[in-house]
Scaffold this motif. Structure first.
Motif, short mmCIF file in Angstrom:
data_model
loop_
_atom_site.label_atom_id
_atom_site.label_comp_id
_atom_site.label_asym_id
_atom_site.label_seq_id
_atom_site.Cartn_x
_atom_site.Cartn_y
_atom_site.Cartn_z
N LEU A 22 -3.89 5.11 -8.08
CA LEU A 22 -3.41 6.20 -7.22
C LEU A 22 -3.54 7.55 -7.92
O LEU A 22 -3.83 8.56 -7.28
N GLY A 23 -3.33 7.57 -9.24
CA GLY A 23 -3.55 8.80 -9.98
C GLY A 23 -5.01 9.25 -9.92
O GLY A 23 -5.31 10.43 -9.73
N VAL A 24 -5.91 8.30 -10.07
CA VAL A 24 -7.35 8.60 -9.96
C VAL A 24 -7.69 9.13 -8.57
O VAL A 24 -8.42 10.12 -8.42
N VAL A 25 -7.16 8.47 -7.53
CA VAL A 25 -7.43 8.90 -6.15
C VAL A 25 -6.93 10.33 -5.93
O VAL A 25 -7.60 11.15 -5.28
N ALA A 26 -5.75 10.65 -6.46
CA ALA A 26 -5.21 12.00 -6.30
C ALA A 26 -6.11 13.05 -6.93
O ALA A 26 -6.36 14.11 -6.37
N MET A 27 -6.64 12.74 -8.11
CA MET A 27 -7.51 13.69 -8.80
C MET A 27 -8.88 13.80 -8.11
O MET A 27 -9.44 14.90 -8.02
N LEU A 28 -9.40 12.69 -7.62
CA LEU A 28 -10.65 12.74 -6.87
C LEU A 28 -10.50 13.59 -5.61
O LEU A 28 -11.42 14.31 -5.21
N ALA A 29 -9.32 13.51 -4.99
CA ALA A 29 -9.08 14.24 -3.73
C ALA A 29 -9.04 15.75 -3.92
O ALA A 29 -9.12 16.50 -2.95
N HIS A 30 -8.94 16.20 -5.18
CA HIS A 30 -8.92 17.64 -5.43
C HIS A 30 -10.25 18.28 -5.06
O HIS A 30 -10.30 19.47 -4.75
N GLY A 31 -11.33 17.48 -5.09
CA GLY A 31 -12.61 17.96 -4.57
C GLY A 31 -13.58 18.50 -5.60
O GLY A 31 -14.69 18.90 -5.24
N ASP A 32 -13.20 18.56 -6.87
CA ASP A 32 -14.14 19.01 -7.89
C ASP A 32 -15.19 17.94 -8.15
O ASP A 32 -15.02 16.78 -7.77
N ASP A 33 -16.26 18.32 -8.83
CA ASP A 33 -17.24 17.34 -9.28
C ASP A 33 -16.55 16.44 -10.31
O ASP A 33 -16.18 16.91 -11.39
N PRO A 34 -16.33 15.16 -9.98
CA PRO A 34 -15.57 14.31 -10.91
C PRO A 34 -16.30 13.99 -12.20
O PRO A 34 -15.73 13.41 -13.12
N ASN A 35 -17.59 14.38 -12.27
CA ASN A 35 -18.35 14.13 -13.50
C ASN A 35 -18.26 15.31 -14.46
O ASN A 35 -18.67 15.19 -15.62
N GLY A 36 -17.74 16.45 -13.99
CA GLY A 36 -17.68 17.60 -14.87
C GLY A 36 -16.57 18.57 -14.56
O GLY A 36 -16.50 19.64 -15.17
N GLY A 37 -15.70 18.25 -13.62
CA GLY A 37 -14.61 19.14 -13.25
C GLY A 37 -13.43 19.04 -14.20
O GLY A 37 -13.48 18.33 -15.21
N PRO A 38 -12.35 19.73 -13.88
CA PRO A 38 -11.19 19.78 -14.78
C PRO A 38 -10.49 18.44 -14.98
O PRO A 38 -9.75 18.28 -15.95
N TYR A 39 -10.73 17.48 -14.07
CA TYR A 39 -10.06 16.19 -14.20
C TYR A 39 -11.05 15.07 -14.52
O TYR A 39 -10.72 13.89 -14.40
N ALA A 40 -12.26 15.44 -14.94
CA ALA A 40 -13.31 14.45 -15.18
C ALA A 40 -12.89 13.43 -16.24
O ALA A 40 -13.05 12.22 -16.05
N LEU A 41 -12.35 13.90 -17.36
CA LEU A 41 -11.95 12.98 -18.43
C LEU A 41 -10.82 12.08 -17.97
O LEU A 41 -10.82 10.87 -18.24
N ALA A 42 -9.85 12.64 -17.25
CA ALA A 42 -8.72 11.84 -16.77
C ALA A 42 -9.18 10.78 -15.78
O ALA A 42 -8.69 9.64 -15.80
#
Length: 271
Positions: A34-54
């Motif tokens: 659920l934490g991953v889903v919440a960060m993905l929902a932020h809409g950034d590129d998950p490969n290089g955005g602010p939450y990519a490492l998380a």
């Protein structure tokens, strides 16, 4: 809220409690998912955005907790459903070749568990013969997401699960746990969303369930499982249409702002 999650994540991908203490719930694949889903929902590129490492850390944890032979993730179908949802949301968006095979294995496990159930849905164990509306919601959500990601999900699997929900609806429009009666906000929000995602909003069961939720107000009737209720209710009301959604969400935002801590977190019953 997302920054709090990011700061609370350990190197292994789990989430620590406030003050850095170990947290039982934060080390469950469902909560990590659920934490991953919440960060993905932020809409950034998950490969290089602010939450990519998380996001990568969380997915690593889920993948490490998957049985490579059976596809089972964690120690319950609750864990499995939410973790599989995270895999489905990440598949095609996160650059990781492990996700496709892992998602297919997780979906196969969900199908096999459903076949063992005399009620056509899911309970806490993949070998259970009965079902309840909450665990079923987690696994049905994973199937919807997997289907959206391109994984084959037969309509019969969806329809069997919906028949179980119909059997759990009471005369007040709300939904019970394993049968009709004892309805509450969280379980009804789950059930109504299952009909909405199946594109069956014309059904009487959907309409009666939505009316039940509207009557309970933005907090689901002061539910003990308030934040759990919000997870499903937000999606349920969003799918119900602009007018109902806007009215509900205005109250929801007010409530969340009033109860959010200065560090971005919310205090709840379960970590």
């Amino acid at each position: 809220g997302l920054d709090f999650l990011k700061k609370s994540q350990t190197d292994s991908g789990t989430f620590a409690a406030q003050g850095g203490r170990s947290d039982h719930y934060g080390s469950q694949p469902a909560v990590v998912g659920l934490g991953v889903v919440a960060m993905l929902a932020h809409g950034d590129d998950p490969n290089g955005g602010p939450y990519a490492l998380a996001i990568r850390r969380g997915l690593d944890f889920i993948l490490k907790n998957q049985n490579k032979d059976t596809g089972y993730i964690g120690s319950s179908m609750y864990n499995h459903g939410f973790a599989a949802l995270a895999l489905a949301e990440a598949y095609g968006a996160v650059n990781d070749p492990r996700l496709g095979p892992a998602l297919k294995g997780a979906v196969k496990l969900i199908f096999n568990a459903q076949k063992r159930s005399s009620r056509g849905a899911w309970r806490y164990s993949p070998t259970s013969s009965d079902a309840d509306t909450t665990v079923s919601g987690a696994n049905l959500m994973a199937l919807y997401a997997a289907r959206n990601a391109g994984i084959g999900v037969p309509n019969d699997s969806i329809n069997r699960a919906l028949r179980f929900y119909i059997a759990c609806q009471g005369t007040d429009g709300g939904f019970g746990y394993t049968s009709a009666g004892g309805s509450n906000g969280p379980r009804t929000a789950i059930a109504v969303l299952m009909f909405a995602l199946a594109k069956k909003r014309n059904m009487d069961q959907y309409k009666a369930g939505l009316n039940y939720l509207i009557s309970k107000g933005s907090d689901g009737g002061h539910s003990h499982y308030y934040h759990y209720y919000l997870y499903y209710a937000a999606q349920t009301f969003f799918h119900s249409g602009p007018r109902v959604w806007n009215e509900w969400n205005a109250e929801n935002i007010r409530g969340l702002k009033e109860t959010q801590n200065d560090d971005g977190s919310w205090t709840g019953n379960f970590g």
